[in-house]
Design a protein around this motif. Structure first.
Motif, PDB file in Angstrom:
ATOM      1  N   PRO A  33     -60.391 -34.639 -95.511  1.00 25.93           N
ATOM      2  CA  PRO A  33     -60.515 -36.098 -95.490  1.00 25.93           C
ATOM      3  C   PRO A  33     -59.211 -36.742 -95.024  1.00 25.93           C
ATOM      4  CG  PRO A  33     -61.016 -35.196 -97.683  1.00 25.93           C
ATOM      5  CD  PRO A  33     -60.550 -34.072 -96.819  1.00 25.93           C
ATOM      6  N   PRO A  34     -59.305 -37.786 -94.183  1.00 24.95           N
ATOM      7  CA  PRO A  34     -58.093 -38.394 -93.641  1.00 24.95           C
ATOM      8  C   PRO A  34     -57.231 -39.008 -94.752  1.00 24.95           C
ATOM      9  CG  PRO A  34     -60.067 -39.554 -92.875  1.00 24.95           C
ATOM     10  CD  PRO A  34     -60.508 -38.431 -93.732  1.00 24.95           C
ATOM     11  N   GLN A  35     -55.945 -38.719 -94.707  1.00 22.37           N
ATOM     12  CA  GLN A  35     -54.961 -39.283 -95.628  1.00 22.37           C
ATOM     13  C   GLN A  35     -53.734 -39.637 -94.802  1.00 22.37           C
ATOM     14  OE1 GLN A  35     -54.217 -36.169 -98.444  1.00 22.37           O
ATOM     15  NE2 GLN A  35     -56.304 -36.126 -99.167  1.00 22.37           N
ATOM     16  N   ARG A  36     -52.950 -40.512 -95.327  1.00 23.15           N
ATOM     17  CA  ARG A  36     -51.722 -40.880 -94.625  1.00 23.15           C
ATOM     18  C   ARG A  36     -50.685 -39.782 -94.856  1.00 23.15           C
ATOM     19  NH1 ARG A  36     -50.017 -45.553 -92.433  1.00 23.15           N
ATOM     20  NH2 ARG A  36     -47.786 -45.835 -92.235  1.00 23.15           N
ATOM     21  N   SER A  81     -38.041 -37.530 -86.292  1.00 22.22           N
ATOM     22  CA  SER A  81     -37.049 -38.460 -86.852  1.00 22.22           C
ATOM     23  C   SER A  81     -37.077 -39.819 -86.141  1.00 22.22           C
ATOM     24  CB  SER A  81     -35.648 -37.856 -86.775  1.00 22.22           C
ATOM     25  OG  SER A  81     -35.283 -37.661 -85.424  1.00 22.22           O
ATOM     26  N   LYS A  82     -37.592 -39.868 -84.928  1.00 25.71           N
ATOM     27  CA  LYS A  82     -37.656 -41.114 -84.165  1.00 25.71           C
ATOM     28  C   LYS A  82     -38.967 -41.873 -84.394  1.00 25.71           C
ATOM     29  CE  LYS A  82     -34.982 -38.923 -80.555  1.00 25.71           C
ATOM     30  NZ  LYS A  82     -35.051 -38.312 -79.249  1.00 25.71           N
ATOM     31  N   LEU A  83     -39.901 -41.248 -85.093  1.00 20.88           N
ATOM     32  CA  LEU A  83     -41.222 -41.833 -85.310  1.00 20.88           C
ATOM     33  C   LEU A  83     -41.132 -42.956 -86.333  1.00 20.88           C
ATOM     34  CD1 LEU A  83     -43.920 -40.970 -84.051  1.00 20.88           C
ATOM     35  CD2 LEU A  83     -44.375 -39.696 -86.129  1.00 20.88           C
ATOM     36  N   ARG A  84     -41.612 -44.147 -85.974  1.00 17.99           N
ATOM     37  CA  ARG A  84     -41.576 -45.287 -86.890  1.00 17.99           C
ATOM     38  C   ARG A  84     -42.780 -45.300 -87.824  1.00 17.99           C
ATOM     39  NH1 ARG A  84     -40.591 -49.617 -82.402  1.00 17.99           N
ATOM     40  NH2 ARG A  84     -40.780 -47.794 -81.132  1.00 17.99           N
ATOM     41  N   ASP A  85     -43.914 -44.799 -87.342  1.00 12.77           N
ATOM     42  CA  ASP A  85     -45.145 -44.838 -88.123  1.00 12.77           C
ATOM     43  C   ASP A  85     -45.796 -43.462 -88.072  1.00 12.77           C
ATOM     44  OD1 ASP A  85     -47.554 -45.427 -89.356  1.00 12.77           O
ATOM     45  OD2 ASP A  85     -48.352 -46.577 -87.672  1.00 12.77           O
ATOM     46  N   THR A  86     -45.942 -42.833 -89.224  1.00 14.98           N
ATOM     47  CA  THR A  86     -46.516 -41.486 -89.238  1.00 14.98           C
ATOM     48  C   THR A  86     -47.975 -41.489 -88.790  1.00 14.98           C
ATOM     49  OG1 THR A  86     -46.975 -41.690 -91.613  1.00 14.98           O
ATOM     50  CG2 THR A  86     -44.952 -40.538 -90.971  1.00 14.98           C
ATOM     51  N   GLN A  87     -48.659 -42.620 -88.890  1.00  9.54           N
ATOM     52  CA  GLN A  87     -50.041 -42.686 -88.401  1.00  9.54           C
ATOM     53  C   GLN A  87     -50.079 -42.503 -86.880  1.00  9.54           C
ATOM     54  OE1 GLN A  87     -51.806 -42.037 -91.259  1.00  9.54           O
ATOM     55  NE2 GLN A  87     -53.357 -43.021 -90.040  1.00  9.54           N
ATOM     56  N   ALA A  88     -49.029 -42.921 -86.197  1.00  7.97           N
ATOM     57  CA  ALA A  88     -48.964 -42.758 -84.742  1.00  7.97           C
ATOM     58  C   ALA A  88     -48.862 -41.288 -84.366  1.00  7.97           C
ATOM     59  CB  ALA A  88     -47.779 -43.535 -84.179  1.00  7.97           C
ATOM     60  N   ALA A  89     -48.463 -40.455 -85.318  1.00  9.67           N
ATOM     61  CA  ALA A  89     -48.302 -39.032 -85.049  1.00  9.67           C
ATOM     62  C   ALA A  89     -49.623 -38.375 -84.665  1.00  9.67           C
ATOM     63  CB  ALA A  89     -47.696 -38.323 -86.267  1.00  9.67           C
ATOM     64  N   VAL A  90     -50.725 -38.810 -85.243  1.00  7.56           N
ATOM     65  CA  VAL A  90     -52.036 -38.229 -84.919  1.00  7.56           C
ATOM     66  C   VAL A  90     -52.384 -38.534 -83.461  1.00  7.56           C
ATOM     67  CG1 VAL A  90     -54.505 -38.225 -85.449  1.00  7.56           C
ATOM     68  CG2 VAL A  90     -52.835 -38.319 -87.303  1.00  7.56           C
ATOM     69  N   GLY A  91     -52.138 -39.748 -83.028  1.00  6.23           N
ATOM     70  CA  GLY A  91     -52.373 -40.108 -81.633  1.00  6.23           C
ATOM     71  C   GLY A  91     -51.474 -39.324 -80.692  1.00  6.23           C
ATOM     72  N   TYR A  92     -50.218 -39.147 -81.094  1.00 10.79           N
ATOM     73  CA  TYR A  92     -49.279 -38.347 -80.295  1.00 10.79           C
ATOM     74  C   TYR A  92     -49.813 -36.922 -80.162  1.00 10.79           C
ATOM     75  CZ  TYR A  92     -45.137 -35.655 -79.035  1.00 10.79           C
ATOM     76  OH  TYR A  92     -44.278 -34.802 -78.418  1.00 10.79           O
ATOM     77  N   LEU A  93     -50.251 -36.338 -81.285  1.00  2.00           N
ATOM     78  CA  LEU A  93     -50.772 -34.972 -81.259  1.00  2.00           C
ATOM     79  C   LEU A  93     -51.992 -34.864 -80.350  1.00  2.00           C
ATOM     80  CD1 LEU A  93     -50.564 -33.827 -84.969  1.00  2.00           C
ATOM     81  CD2 LEU A  93     -49.371 -32.818 -83.028  1.00  2.00           C
ATOM     82  N   ARG A  94     -52.914 -35.810 -80.490  1.00  2.00           N
ATOM     83  CA  ARG A  94     -54.135 -35.774 -79.683  1.00  2.00           C
ATOM     84  C   ARG A  94     -53.798 -35.824 -78.203  1.00  2.00           C
ATOM     85  NH1 ARG A  94     -56.410 -40.197 -81.367  1.00  2.00           N
ATOM     86  NH2 ARG A  94     -57.344 -39.271 -83.203  1.00  2.00           N
ATOM     87  N   THR A  95     -52.897 -36.721 -77.831  1.00  2.00           N
ATOM     88  CA  THR A  95     -52.495 -36.829 -76.427  1.00  2.00           C
ATOM     89  C   THR A  95     -51.797 -35.555 -75.963  1.00  2.00           C
ATOM     90  OG1 THR A  95     -52.287 -39.225 -76.620  1.00  2.00           O
ATOM     91  CG2 THR A  95     -51.115 -38.183 -74.800  1.00  2.00           C
ATOM     92  N   ALA A  96     -50.939 -34.996 -76.814  1.00  2.00           N
ATOM     93  CA  ALA A  96     -50.238 -33.761 -76.461  1.00  2.00           C
ATOM     94  C   ALA A  96     -51.216 -32.600 -76.291  1.00  2.00           C
ATOM     95  CB  ALA A  96     -49.189 -33.436 -77.519  1.00  2.00           C
ATOM     96  N   VAL A  97     -52.236 -32.538 -77.132  1.00  2.00           N
ATOM     97  CA  VAL A  97     -53.237 -31.468 -77.023  1.00  2.00           C
ATOM     98  C   VAL A  97     -54.037 -31.634 -75.727  1.00  2.00           C
ATOM     99  CG1 VAL A  97     -55.376 -30.565 -78.038  1.00  2.00           C
ATOM    100  CG2 VAL A  97     -53.380 -30.963 -79.486  1.00  2.00           C
ATOM    101  N   VAL A  98     -54.437 -32.854 -75.400  1.00  2.00           N
ATOM    102  CA  VAL A  98     -55.172 -33.082 -74.158  1.00  2.00           C
ATOM    103  C   VAL A  98     -54.306 -32.719 -72.954  1.00  2.00           C
ATOM    104  CG1 VAL A  98     -56.181 -34.866 -72.662  1.00  2.00           C
ATOM    105  CG2 VAL A  98     -56.765 -34.802 -75.086  1.00  2.00           C
TER     106      VAL A  98
END
Length: 195
Positions: A33-36, A81-98
């Motif tokens: 289940p999605p969690q922050r 360390s440069k990430l301001r919002d950990t929620q943005a990390a999921v989008g970063y991962l998805r883009t990196a995987v694609v």
């Protein structure tokens, strides 16, 4: 996604893809289940298998998918360390995987151009064990689509992304996403009809 002007074949293909990839998405959501995420380790535990499944749907090979996801997490680690919002990390991962999957597919195409053709990688029995026969045929048909068409359908129906989000992840316009999805569903229905 396809719209009211879509042909019956496109609507049928869309329902098939939505059922199959939606089924996989629900399994992933039930499993994690999605969690922050508070830390990179939390994010890894929550998203790793979902990203691996996304990569498998794009590159059609579990070992390569694992490598793509590992590279995506390695890149995220470097930027954490440069990430301001950990929620943005999921989008970063998805883009990196694609993007990583695209690179793999480009390398495969280049390698095929310089080597005699060889049989494609077959899906493992384990990867299809939880799917019904209908779902297996849809996943098999997805593997026969051109890379961009498969990518857009996987991001839409497995990733649950909107046209705008797909446009952002893939770097193509919303109109291209829409037209590519329509062509992909039409081609997918032809493949399913031929089976």
């Amino acid at each position: 996604m396809v719209g009211e002007w879509a042909s019956g074949a496109e609507r049928s293909a869309e329902r098939s893809v939505e059922r199959t990839l939606g089924h996989l998405r629900v399994l992933d959501t039930d499993e994690h289940p999605p969690q922050r995420p508070a830390t990179l380790e939390d994010l890894y535990r929550q998203q790793r298998m979902r990203m691996v499944r996304l990569a498998i749907l794009l590159v059609d090979e579990p070992a390569t998918a694992e490598d793509v996801v590992q590279e995506a997490f390695t890149g995220l680690y470097r930027q954490w360390s440069k990430l301001r919002d950990t929620q943005a990390a999921v989008g970063y991962l998805r883009t990196a995987v694609v993007n990583g999957s695209r690179s793999v597919l480009r390398r495969r195409k280049t390698a095929r151009d310089y080597q005699p053709p060889h049989p494609g990688n077959e899906r493992s029995a384990e990867s299809l064990a939880m799917l019904t026969a209908e779902h297996q045929s849809v996943v098999g048909a997805l593997g026969q689509l051109p890379d961009r068409q498969r990518e857009i359908l996987v991001l839409r129906y497995y990733g649950g992304l909107s046209e705008s989000e797909i446009s952002e992840v893939t770097g193509v316009s919303k109109g291209t996403v829409k037209s590519t999805a329509s062509r992909a569903l039409n081609a997918l229905q032809k493949i399913l009809d031929a089976q």
